[in-house]
Design a protein around this motif. Structure first.
Motif, PDB file in Angstrom:
ATOM      1  N   ARG A  46      -3.714 -13.114  -8.010  1.00  0.00           N
ATOM      2  CA  ARG A  46      -2.338 -12.921  -8.492  1.00  0.00           C
ATOM      3  C   ARG A  46      -1.775 -14.257  -8.980  1.00  0.00           C
ATOM      4  NH1 ARG A  46       0.244  -8.162  -6.907  1.00  0.00           N
ATOM      5  NH2 ARG A  46      -1.322  -6.586  -6.447  1.00  0.00           N
ATOM      6  N   GLY A  79       9.010  -4.807  -6.753  1.00  0.00           N
ATOM      7  CA  GLY A  79       7.775  -4.279  -6.213  1.00  0.00           C
ATOM      8  C   GLY A  79       6.664  -5.306  -6.118  1.00  0.00           C
ATOM      9  N   PHE A  80       5.449  -4.832  -5.849  1.00  0.00           N
ATOM     10  CA  PHE A  80       4.316  -5.718  -5.592  1.00  0.00           C
ATOM     11  C   PHE A  80       3.129  -5.448  -6.513  1.00  0.00           C
ATOM     12  CE2 PHE A  80       6.838  -5.528  -1.760  1.00  0.00           C
ATOM     13  CZ  PHE A  80       6.881  -6.855  -1.349  1.00  0.00           C
ATOM     14  N   SER A  81       3.357  -4.752  -7.613  1.00  0.00           N
ATOM     15  CA  SER A  81       2.279  -4.479  -8.549  1.00  0.00           C
ATOM     16  C   SER A  81       1.928  -5.746  -9.329  1.00  0.00           C
ATOM     17  CB  SER A  81       2.695  -3.384  -9.537  1.00  0.00           C
ATOM     18  OG  SER A  81       3.657  -3.891 -10.459  1.00  0.00           O
ATOM     19  N   ARG A  82       0.868  -5.692 -10.105  1.00  0.00           N
ATOM     20  CA  ARG A  82       0.487  -6.838 -10.935  1.00  0.00           C
ATOM     21  C   ARG A  82       1.445  -7.019 -12.113  1.00  0.00           C
ATOM     22  NH1 ARG A  82      -4.571  -8.972  -9.838  1.00  0.00           N
ATOM     23  NH2 ARG A  82      -5.812  -7.752  -8.341  1.00  0.00           N
ATOM     24  N   GLN A  83       2.304  -6.048 -12.333  1.00  0.00           N
ATOM     25  CA  GLN A  83       3.279  -6.141 -13.428  1.00  0.00           C
ATOM     26  C   GLN A  83       4.697  -6.316 -12.882  1.00  0.00           C
ATOM     27  OE1 GLN A  83       0.907  -3.417 -13.402  1.00  0.00           O
ATOM     28  NE2 GLN A  83      -0.410  -4.846 -14.534  1.00  0.00           N
ATOM     29  N   ASN A  84       4.822  -6.997 -11.740  1.00  0.00           N
ATOM     30  CA  ASN A  84       6.159  -7.177 -11.166  1.00  0.00           C
ATOM     31  C   ASN A  84       6.768  -8.496 -11.648  1.00  0.00           C
ATOM     32  OD1 ASN A  84       4.853  -9.207  -9.760  1.00  0.00           O
ATOM     33  ND2 ASN A  84       5.129  -8.305  -7.743  1.00  0.00           N
ATOM     34  N   GLY A  88       7.943  -8.625 -16.187  1.00  0.00           N
ATOM     35  CA  GLY A  88       6.846  -7.749 -15.825  1.00  0.00           C
ATOM     36  C   GLY A  88       5.491  -8.422 -15.945  1.00  0.00           C
ATOM     37  N   GLY A  90       4.052 -10.391 -13.490  1.00  0.00           N
ATOM     38  CA  GLY A  90       3.369 -10.659 -12.223  1.00  0.00           C
ATOM     39  C   GLY A  90       3.932 -11.806 -11.412  1.00  0.00           C
ATOM     40  N   GLY A  93       7.053 -10.663  -5.830  1.00  0.00           N
ATOM     41  CA  GLY A  93       6.415 -10.284  -4.579  1.00  0.00           C
ATOM     42  C   GLY A  93       6.300 -11.376  -3.541  1.00  0.00           C
ATOM     43  N   ASN A 138       1.264 -12.501   3.238  1.00  0.00           N
ATOM     44  CA  ASN A 138       0.661 -11.643   2.207  1.00  0.00           C
ATOM     45  C   ASN A 138      -0.835 -11.447   2.409  1.00  0.00           C
ATOM     46  OD1 ASN A 138       3.171 -11.390   0.976  1.00  0.00           O
ATOM     47  ND2 ASN A 138       2.828 -13.116  -0.391  1.00  0.00           N
TER      48      ASN A 138
END
Length: 279
Positions: A46, A79-84, A88, A90, A93, A138
């Motif tokens: 990440r 959120g915690f997605s790769r597109q947060n 967007g 990353g 998180g 994490n």
């Protein structure tokens, strides 16, 4: 190096003294920021945020305006997605994602790339933190293929918990606690040095550096005051017996309640400040 022409003799000399996180990379001709990244929070693979305890910026009104425009637009994905995170991309998180850690990382990586120098985080902004994927924060147990790997995504990265303190340029007191916290115990309890993220013996060396500086200041205060009564007042702040090899008399017990502040009048402190700055 930031202010000197990159191709001048002075500029080249200044650049040669900088310890980079990735020495193989070429420094940009125009350096707008020096930074370190907060690798100990990131999941390997990440994007890492900047570590906000230490950022050097070259003043630039255009950068300031662009920063404001990004904040006003507010394109931040929760959120915690790769597109947060911001845009967007990353950069989210982790602690500080929306503010002083995620925003500058997004800005200098995506909006203004190739204008920064990432410094060696074990030397600059030293936290003594565990940057291996072994435990909190994490940490996800099911990612077994990542366990024990460097969060910087490189082989053989330096363990900042073992860095020679004499090599450190400046210290960010976080994992090793604040020197005035008088934190002399290793455990996962609140306020203690957490063995999951820091090394106790290393932290004691790091914290002692701060107390050495305070002791030097106290010596200057006593030289300025001259009188025996004033000297005895200063010594009151060195009368603590807790872990004296580390805290140098500035702590009476474990925890912030055990901290002894410097004892000196505002007038004396002003005189000392003038002498230090005029020296």
């Amino acid at each position: 190096a930031m202010l000197l022409p990159y191709d001048s003799v002075e500029g080249k000399r200044a650049r040669s003294r900088i310890e980079m996180e990735y020495p193989e990379r070429v420094m940009p001709e125009n350096i707008e920021a020096y930074l370190t990244r907060d690798y100990h929070q990131v999941i390997p693979g990440r994007k890492a945020a900047f570590q906000a305890g230490f950022i050097i910026l070259k003043p630039n009104p255009q950068v300031f305006t662009e920063y404001l425009n990004i904040i006003r637009e507010g394109n931040y994905v929760e959120g915690f997605s790769r597109q947060n995170g911001w845009g967007g991309k990353g950069y989210g998180g982790v602690v500080g994602s929306m503010a002083m850690q995620g925003l500058p990382a997004y800005y200098y990586d995506e909006i203004r790339p190739n204008t920064t120098v990432e410094l060696n985080g074990c030397r600059y902004n030293h936290m003594g933190a565990n940057i291996f994927y072994q435990d909190v924060p994490n940490f996800i147990k099911r990612y077994k293929d990542l366990h024990g790997k460097c969060r910087r995504n490189v082989e053989g990265c330096e363990d900042c918990r073992k860095t020679d303190v004499e090599l450190v340029k400046n210290i960010h007191f976080t994992n090793c606690r604040k020197p005035w916290n008088c934190a002399g115990k290793s455990s996962t309890a609140k306020g203690n040095i957490d063995p999951r993220t820091a090394n106790y013996d290393h932290c004691m060396k790091v914290v002692r550096k701060w107390h050495e500086v305070r002791s030097d200041l106290e010596e200057k205060i006593m030289n300025v005051t001259g009188g025996e009564a004033d000297r005895l007042k200063v010594l009151e702040g060195q009368s603590g017996g807790y872990n004296k090899d580390v805290f140098m008399g500035h702590c009476t017990e474990d925890g912030q309640d055990g901290y002894l502040p410097i004892v000196a009048s505002k007038e004396v402190m002003s005189r000392v400040a003038r002498e230090i700055w005029d020296a």
